[in-house]
Enzyme design. Structure first.
Site, PDB file in Angstrom:
ATOM      1  N   GLY A   1       0.810  -1.235   0.000  1.00  0.00           N
ATOM      2  CA  GLY A   1       0.000   0.000   0.000  1.00  0.00           C
ATOM      3  C   GLY A   1       0.830   1.267   0.000  1.00  0.00           C
TER       4      GLY A   1
ATOM      5  N   LEU B   1      -3.950  -7.545  -2.933  1.00  0.00           N
ATOM      6  CA  LEU B   1      -4.175  -8.118  -1.601  1.00  0.00           C
ATOM      7  C   LEU B   1      -5.618  -8.558  -1.378  1.00  0.00           C
ATOM      8  CD1 LEU B   1      -2.062  -5.395   0.174  1.00  0.00           C
ATOM      9  CD2 LEU B   1      -1.364  -7.756  -0.148  1.00  0.00           C
TER      10      LEU B   1
ATOM     11  N   ASN C   1       0.836  -2.415   5.460  1.00  0.00           N
ATOM     12  CA  ASN C   1       0.213  -1.093   5.560  1.00  0.00           C
ATOM     13  C   ASN C   1      -1.097  -0.971   4.789  1.00  0.00           C
ATOM     14  OD1 ASN C   1       0.145   1.990   5.737  1.00  0.00           O
ATOM     15  ND2 ASN C   1       0.346   1.643   3.535  1.00  0.00           N
TER      16      ASN C   1
ATOM     17  N   TYR D   1     -14.324  -3.093   9.192  1.00  0.00           N
ATOM     18  CA  TYR D   1     -13.013  -2.447   9.345  1.00  0.00           C
ATOM     19  C   TYR D   1     -12.474  -2.670  10.761  1.00  0.00           C
ATOM     20  CZ  TYR D   1      -9.476   1.305   8.984  1.00  0.00           C
ATOM     21  OH  TYR D   1      -8.304   2.025   8.970  1.00  0.00           O
TER      22      TYR D   1
ATOM     23  N   LYS E   1      -9.263  -4.907  11.773  1.00  0.00           N
ATOM     24  CA  LYS E   1      -8.119  -4.202  12.368  1.00  0.00           C
ATOM     25  C   LYS E   1      -7.839  -4.699  13.797  1.00  0.00           C
ATOM     26  CE  LYS E   1      -6.872  -1.327   9.057  1.00  0.00           C
ATOM     27  NZ  LYS E   1      -5.535  -1.405   8.432  1.00  0.00           N
TER      28      LYS E   1
END
Ligand SMILES: NC(=O)c1ccc[n+]([C@@H]2O[C@H](COP(=O)([O-])OP(=O)(O)OC[C@H]3O[C@@H](n4cnc5c(N)ncnc54)[C@H](OP(=O)(O)O)[C@@H]3O)[C@@H](O)[C@H]2O)c1
Length: 227
Positions: A14, A44, A68, A133, A137
């Site tokens: 990224g 990815l 990243n 998300y 994460k």
């Protein structure tokens, strides 16, 4: 005559823009060699594509891995499709896992390694619409701890960073001007971070100067999560 010092090699995902691009600049300024595949070279969102890339580059032995790349598709729970859920987990967590599973043992063989997983403050706290998300994460934080334990004896230090709001395309795409004003108001420092500020911290974690921090979820959010 002293032995010739070989530049360390970093691998980062990224890096075409935003935080990743700033990290590349920071590492190159230190004289590191940086491998930063584009999305076209390493997509990815497909585990098959990640495996294919790793097979085709089986000689890669980076000293530093920075996971990243990330994506954030915002939707309330009822509207999240299984496709989007799986896509976000693939990009944000499973691809990072595959890279780490491949490279960490090679770092261990050399007796030195640094891995930095770019999570988010939303891996620690959350906000409406961020279920996939936040969950992916947060998963990255758990993964970080286990890898740190397994590879600690080989001097491979593994950390996750949890940035707050950074001035990048992702932040602009997911927040209106008014929402950004509110987020800045909720941040102790009353502003967004620049990508370079995040890169500075990653540069330290990736360096020889970090000798004893491992397995941590390190928040760099201008004081967003303290209130
Ligand atoms: N910005 C923030 O405030 C913030 C806060 C906390 C955490 N983070 C995290 O920090 C990381 C970087 O964020 P950013 O703000 O710099 O994001 P950004 O400006 O949107 O850049 C995202 C990067 O990830 C790459 N990428 C996305 N999907 C990909 C895929 N399927 N395959 C390969 N590459 C892919 C993009 O490549 P393309 O250029 O090809 O699209 C780009 O280089 C992310 O993990 C994000 O979750 C950001």
């Amino acid at each position: 005559m002293g032995a010739l010092k070989v530049a360390k090699q970093a691998f980062i995902t990224g890096a075409s823009r935003g935080i990743g691009q700033a990290i590349v600049k920071r590492l190159q300024a230190e004289g590191l060699e940086v491998i930063a595949p584009s999305r076209e070279e390493l997509d990815l969102s497909s585990l098959a594509a990640v495996r294919c890339y790793l097979d085709a580059h089986s000689g890669l032995k980076p000293d530093i891995l920075i996971n990243n790349a990330g994506e954030n598709i915002i939707n309330p729970i009822q509207k999240i499709t299984m496709n989007d859920w799986e896509r976000m987990f693939t990009i944000n967590l499973s691809s990072a896992f595959l890279l780490l599973q491949t490279f960490a043992p090679r770092m261990a063989e050399k007796g030195w390694g640094r891995i930095i997983n770019v999570s988010s403050c939303y891996g620690l706290v959350s906000r409406a619409g961020r279920a996939a998300y936040s969950a992916s994460k947060a998963g990255l934080l758990g993964l970080t701890r286990t890898v740190a334990i397994e590879f600690g004896p080989h001097n491979v230090l593994v950390n996750a960073i949890c940035p707050g709001f950074v001035e990048t395309d992702l932040t602009r795409k997911n927040n209106t001007e008014d929402q950004l004003k509110v987020l800045c108001e909720q941040t102790a420092l009353k502003r967004l971070a620049s990508p370079a500020e995040i890169a500075e911290f990653v540069g330290f974690l990736a360096s020889d100067q970090n000798t004893f921090i491992t397995g941590q979820s390190l928040t760099i959010d201008g004081g967003f999560t303290i209130q």
